[in-house]
Design an enzyme around this catalytic site. Structure first.
Site, PDB file in Angstrom:
ATOM      1  N   HIS A 332      14.533  49.771 -28.958  1.00  0.00           N
ATOM      2  CA  HIS A 332      15.466  48.572 -30.281  1.00  0.00           C
ATOM      3  C   HIS A 332      14.574  47.881 -31.316  1.00  0.00           C
ATOM      4  O   HIS A 332      15.005  48.249 -32.596  1.00  0.00           O
ATOM      5  CB  HIS A 332      15.623  47.448 -29.058  1.00  0.00           C
ATOM      6  N   GLU A 333      13.399  47.613 -30.921  1.00  0.00           N
ATOM      7  CA  GLU A 333      12.541  47.108 -31.673  1.00  0.00           C
ATOM      8  C   GLU A 333      11.776  48.037 -33.030  1.00  0.00           C
ATOM      9  O   GLU A 333      11.805  47.525 -34.152  1.00  0.00           O
ATOM     10  CB  GLU A 333      11.386  46.315 -31.237  1.00  0.00           C
TER      11      GLU A 333
END
EC number: 3.4.24.-
Length: 605
Positions: A332-333
């Site tokens: 996600h990051e």
């Protein structure tokens, strides 16, 4: 005949947590021979390049085909820890004979697997649209494994986890839907389809070191499993992630790790910047920590900053026993670094599972939504980040060459992957040498295994400010990209050339919001004189500085949709440059933006 002994269990405590419903299987290794009959002799290794196992799920046979993830580690991979007296100890271990695999399920088109075979089989696989987990039961003298679904794992903490990145968004997501109607040019398609590489560095903080009882072997195995899952996720975007280094802060933390995730990210970014300056080696870095970030936040990254000197970083809380949960947060990051925003409510294309860029996390996620893919492509075409197109340099390689990892290394003429994956007519996948009579394997100036003739166009003109490049007849690579002189008028005098692009306010609005948008009225740009909220020219140490009246079109970018009168801007608290007017943008006749000021062409070009 294969014999397996499945049975149902009601509840069990596994390494990944408490599982309330599972099936016990005994995976049987399946001998594999090529269609020709006899395998070529291979160097003696502990872990095979390819493996197959068979077991039953719900009474049906499942055969995972597994292939060693040869691109998991870069050839100059290093490991760093610190002695009791604080001395830095860095080694270059041989990690190519590792036990981390990816693959698919036999006779299933939409299947995948990410498995470690270090001590039994551990990981996940997608079978008939469902995600299953497999894990050894650790019984004495037994090959028993547990297979279970995600919903059968008792949650350690039922509170949904969130990302720390917050930002304003446009009042509807309609522009993002419209981007799917865009037709890419052949040159854009080639760029999007080209293999891309992320050199990846992981730092483990002192809390995490102590949490795993100061056992560096356990920590390394956990990080390797995380990066193997990360690789499986990003292959769908044609990205290959090579772990170039793992650093364990075994003595003390090297940065200010706080519960305030933004403070930690900023401190880690400064640390990475200094490390890059010292080594002159660019990479994306993530910090894994056991600190409990404020609220339900478990990660933070800067948006669209993958190749940035300062912001190509993320911080991740190692908040779950389950590697799949932490790997989902890492993905996600990294997605934010690759220019992808959080998914909107309409972004649902991940089956029964949540998508990776979902705003909340309660279950593992392995796929990007169609919205994420579009946003990612738009970021690639808008910013053209160069660091992702470069394979590691041969001169950087320390460890022996590994044939089949897609990296052309010392002694190799080509590398098209494993014999099963290789699709090249020019490269011998078994030897990584060119086939007889071939001059090249790939490159813009390579066609049917031969160098293209001198003068053949290899890179088309992208816009008014670009120039075509032509093959030399002596190389498979296209010469360095060249472009027209800065300051020349472009796009019917709407802008001036700047480093091969024609930056205009209109093009920047379209890049951010999609088609059918325009630049906001001039009165919106006067907000940049306020030096607060969405209007400013620069930000330093959290303080916003207003624009002078003549510089208002060199600060924040303001756009509008159709006939809207709203002054729209886009901000990110973690990247003060996000949503700003680009350098070189025309701000009036004969003047352009430079260092957030509107200055005469003659002063800058």
């Amino acid at each position: 005949m294969l014999v397996v002994f499945p049975y149902q269990g009601s509840s069990i405590i596994l390494e990944s947590g408490n599982v309330n419903d599972y099936e016990v299987v005994y995976p049987q290794k399946v001998p594999s021979l090529p269609k020709g009959g006899v395998q070529n002799p291979q160097p003696e290794t502990k872990y095979e390049d390819t493996m197959q196992y068979e077991f039953h799920v719900n009474g049906e046979p499942v055969v995972p085909h597994l292939e060693k993830n040869k691109g998991l580690f870069s050839e100059d991979y290093t490991e760093t820890h610190y002695a009791s007296d604080g001395r830095e100890i860095t080694t270059s271990p041989s990690v190519q004979d590792h036990c981390y695999y990816y693959g698919y399920i036999q006779n299933e088109a939409d299947s995948s697997a990410a498995i470690s075979a270090c001590d039994g089989l551990k990981g996940h696989f997608k079978h008939q649209g469902e995600t299953y987990f497999i894990e050894p039961l650790k019984l004495s003298n037994s090959e028993a494994h547990a297979i279970y679904k995600d919903e059968n794992v008792e949650e350690e903490d039922e509170t949904p986890k969130i990302c720390g990145l917050t930002q304003t968004t446009w009042e509807s997501d309609e522009p993002f839907k419209n981007t799917s109607l865009l037709i890419y040019t052949p040159e854009q398609n080639r760029y999007l389809q080209a293999k891309k590489y992320i050199e990846f560095y992981v730092a483990v903080d002192n809390r995490m070191y102590r949490h795993y009882k100061r056992n560096k072997t356990v920590i390394k195995r956990r990080v390797y499993e995380l990066v193997n899952i990360l690789n499986t996720i990003f292959r769908r975007l044609n990205f290959y992630i090579a772990l170039i280094g793992l650093e364990i802060w075994s003595k003390r933390d090297k940065v200010n790790v706080q519960s305030d995730v933004k403070v930690t990210l900023k401190s880690f970014g400064k640390w990475r910047e200094k490390k890059v300056a010292a080594t002159q080696k660019e990479y994306n870095a993530q910090l894994l920590t056991r600190i409990d970030f404020n609220g339900n936040t478990v990660g933070l990254a800067a948006l669209g900053a993958l190749c940035s000197v300062k912001y190509s970083v993320a911080v991740i809380q190692d908040y779950s026993k389950r590697t799949s949960m932490v790997a989902s947060t890492m993905a996600h990051e990294m997605g934010h670094n690759l220019g992808i925003n959080h998914d909107r409510a309409s972004c649902t294309s991940c089956g029964s599972n949540k998508c990776i860029m979902s705003t909340k996390r309660t279950k593992p996620a392995y796929r990007f939504s169609s919205c994420s893919v579009r946003e990612h492509r738009r970021y690639l075409l808008r910013d053209r980040p160069q660091c992702i197109l470069n394979k590691p340099l041969i001169t950087d390689i320390v460890a022996p060459a590994i044939c089949g990892n897609y990296f052309v290394e010392v002694g190799e003429e080509c590398d098209c992957g494993s014999p099963r994956d290789c699709q090249s007519a020019c490269c011998n996948a078994a030897t990584c040498k060119l086939k007889h009579g071939a001059q090249c394997d790939s490159g813009e100036c390579c066609r049917k295994c031969k160098f293209k003739k001198a003068g053949a166009k290899c890179r088309a003109v992208k816009d008014d400010c670009d120039l075509p490049e032509r093959c030399t007849g002596r190389s498979a690579e296209c010469p360095t990209d060249i472009f027209r002189r800065n300051g020349l008028p472009c796009q019917n005098n709407q802008g001036y050339c700047y480093n091969g692009k024609c930056p205009t306010l209109t093009n920047q609005c379209i890049a951010f919001m999609g088609p059918n948008v325009k630049v906001s009225r001039d009165s919106c740009f006067t907000l940049n004189q306020r030096g607060k909220g969405c209007g400013y020219c620069r930000m330093q140490n959290g303080a916003k500085f207003p624009c002078a009246a003549k510089d208002i079109k060199c600060g924040k970018l303001f756009c509008k949709k159709r006939n809207s009168k709203i002054c729209n801007c886009l901000i990110s608290p973690d990247d003060p440059n996000y949503g700003m007017v680009e350098p070189g943008t025309k701000c009036g006749d004969g003047v352009v933006c430079s260092n957030r000021k509107c200055v005469k062409l003659q002063r800058v070009y």
